[in-house]
Motif scaffolding. Sequence first.
Motif, PDB file in Angstrom:
ATOM      1  N   GLU A  65       0.815  -1.294  -0.169  1.00  0.00           N
ATOM      2  CA  GLU A  65       0.097   0.120   0.133  1.00  0.00           C
ATOM      3  C   GLU A  65       0.818   1.028   0.106  1.00  0.00           C
ATOM      4  O   GLU A  65       1.880   1.401   0.867  1.00  0.00           O
ATOM      5  CB  GLU A  65      -0.694   0.007   1.148  1.00  0.00           C
ATOM      6  N   ILE A  66       0.517   2.185  -1.044  1.00  0.00           N
ATOM      7  CA  ILE A  66       1.700   3.284  -1.244  1.00  0.00           C
ATOM      8  C   ILE A  66       0.788   4.569  -1.329  1.00  0.00           C
ATOM      9  O   ILE A  66      -0.320   4.592  -2.037  1.00  0.00           O
ATOM     10  CB  ILE A  66       2.321   3.139  -2.519  1.00  0.00           C
ATOM     11  N   LYS A  67       1.244   5.437  -0.601  1.00  0.00           N
ATOM     12  CA  LYS A  67       0.492   6.881  -0.624  1.00  0.00           C
ATOM     13  C   LYS A  67       0.794   7.469  -1.886  1.00  0.00           C
ATOM     14  O   LYS A  67       2.156   7.523  -2.521  1.00  0.00           O
ATOM     15  CB  LYS A  67       1.209   7.753   0.312  1.00  0.00           C
ATOM     16  N   ASN A  68      -0.161   7.847  -2.700  1.00  0.00           N
ATOM     17  CA  ASN A  68      -0.061   8.208  -4.213  1.00  0.00           C
ATOM     18  C   ASN A  68       0.022   9.678  -4.381  1.00  0.00           C
ATOM     19  O   ASN A  68      -0.956  10.429  -4.736  1.00  0.00           O
ATOM     20  CB  ASN A  68      -1.207   7.861  -4.862  1.00  0.00           C
ATOM     21  N   THR A  69       1.211  10.495  -3.480  1.00  0.00           N
ATOM     22  CA  THR A  69       1.383  11.694  -3.607  1.00  0.00           C
ATOM     23  C   THR A  69       2.243  12.163  -4.755  1.00  0.00           C
ATOM     24  O   THR A  69       2.342  13.650  -4.944  1.00  0.00           O
ATOM     25  CB  THR A  69       1.807  12.128  -2.141  1.00  0.00           C
ATOM     26  N   GLY A  70       3.171  11.510  -5.439  1.00  0.00           N
ATOM     27  CA  GLY A  70       4.278  11.901  -6.154  1.00  0.00           C
ATOM     28  C   GLY A  70       5.371  12.588  -5.459  1.00  0.00           C
ATOM     29  O   GLY A  70       6.302  13.108  -5.906  1.00  0.00           O
ATOM     30  N   ARG A  71       5.402  12.282  -4.183  1.00  0.00           N
ATOM     31  CA  ARG A  71       6.706  12.841  -3.336  1.00  0.00           C
ATOM     32  C   ARG A  71       6.996  11.533  -2.398  1.00  0.00           C
ATOM     33  O   ARG A  71       6.470  10.468  -2.276  1.00  0.00           O
ATOM     34  CB  ARG A  71       6.154  13.918  -2.198  1.00  0.00           C
ATOM     35  N   GLY A 147       5.185  11.090 -11.127  1.00  0.00           N
ATOM     36  CA  GLY A 147       5.231  10.126  -9.990  1.00  0.00           C
ATOM     37  C   GLY A 147       3.837   9.431  -9.443  1.00  0.00           C
ATOM     38  O   GLY A 147       3.839   8.784  -8.600  1.00  0.00           O
ATOM     39  N   LYS A 148       2.823  10.045  -9.807  1.00  0.00           N
ATOM     40  CA  LYS A 148       1.426   9.470  -9.383  1.00  0.00           C
ATOM     41  C   LYS A 148       1.019   8.539 -10.440  1.00  0.00           C
ATOM     42  O   LYS A 148       1.081   8.704 -11.769  1.00  0.00           O
ATOM     43  CB  LYS A 148       0.492  10.654  -9.157  1.00  0.00           C
ATOM     44  N   ILE A 149       0.124   7.728 -10.001  1.00  0.00           N
ATOM     45  CA  ILE A 149      -0.629   6.557 -10.933  1.00  0.00           C
ATOM     46  C   ILE A 149      -2.002   6.622 -10.797  1.00  0.00           C
ATOM     47  O   ILE A 149      -2.461   6.895  -9.906  1.00  0.00           O
ATOM     48  CB  ILE A 149       0.274   5.171 -10.389  1.00  0.00           C
ATOM     49  N   SER A 150      -2.360   6.301 -11.968  1.00  0.00           N
ATOM     50  CA  SER A 150      -4.027   6.264 -12.180  1.00  0.00           C
ATOM     51  C   SER A 150      -4.224   5.483 -13.167  1.00  0.00           C
ATOM     52  O   SER A 150      -3.459   4.767 -13.943  1.00  0.00           O
ATOM     53  CB  SER A 150      -4.278   7.726 -12.599  1.00  0.00           C
ATOM     54  N   ILE A 151      -5.731   4.899 -13.460  1.00  0.00           N
ATOM     55  CA  ILE A 151      -6.168   4.059 -14.461  1.00  0.00           C
ATOM     56  C   ILE A 151      -7.301   4.784 -15.264  1.00  0.00           C
ATOM     57  O   ILE A 151      -8.075   5.621 -14.995  1.00  0.00           O
ATOM     58  CB  ILE A 151      -7.138   3.054 -13.440  1.00  0.00           C
TER      59      ILE A 151
END
Length: 291
Positions: A65-71, A147-151
């Motif tokens: 589980e990863i925080k998707n903040t780009g940081r 650096g952020k992931i989406s679908i």
Amino acid sequence: MFKKIFFSVALFTLSFSSFGQNADSITVVKTKWHKSRIARQVVLFRHHFDHKNLFAANQNISFLEIKNTGRRAVFAIGAEERELLTTSNFGLRDKAIAAINGNFFDVKNGGAVDFVRVNGKTINTNHLDKNGNRARHQEAAVVIENGKISIKKWDRTTDWETKLTANDMMLNGPLLTLNDIDETLDTTSFSRLRHPRSCLGIKPNGRVILLTVDGRNDNAAGMNLFELTKLMRWLGCTSALNFDGGGSTTLWVNGMPDHGVINYPTDNKKWDHEGQRKVANVILVKKQGNR
């Protein structure tokens, strides 16, 4: 009289099925996961359901589980145009925190059979069927921006993926759920039968799950896509995308035992961590400065 008996049997079957689903959801929600902090904003969860207590079968589930903040922790794609590498070798080469296998590929000739773009360069294009139709695993995309992931979901146009502006993306699928709406899955053997699975999920709070389900072993049955959809729901995901699975399914974390291989890849047909299959690409989790 016959109609009454038929109705009673149908009602009992429906009730029993609903009870089973409810019991499974409670099992997942109440599971005491083994948690390991891997890095800032990255946590590993593992559990072996070894009493045939999830979907009436043994199951072994691992996920990050990863925080998707780009940081701090950021997402990236590791890929080769033709060469195949193990998931762990991709991760080590690209100095990643973690990696999961990516999309579908040509086992004989190498290279993905689905569109892949890395750092603005097209690495692979879609292999269509003889009638020019897409496969189900070409109807959604993993998109990485800053650096952020989406679908993203296919818009039904022929050149959809080329119009997406992200420098890093790969097609994958089938799409299971998007924005809290479950997709309609087909009833092919790929969907119906249990296999090892890899999956990306996104939660409403923005956190991302990279998940593997082991299979093809008495210790772990694997899941069909209908079961996988439910599992991702129960883990809190409102969007979920299936990745290439089967012998490709691998979750790797740098610095962990067993050369970092968390799950039980099946290419060697043994219940150990040595059975990685070489793949065409992976999704990487990296420290921000290593992008």
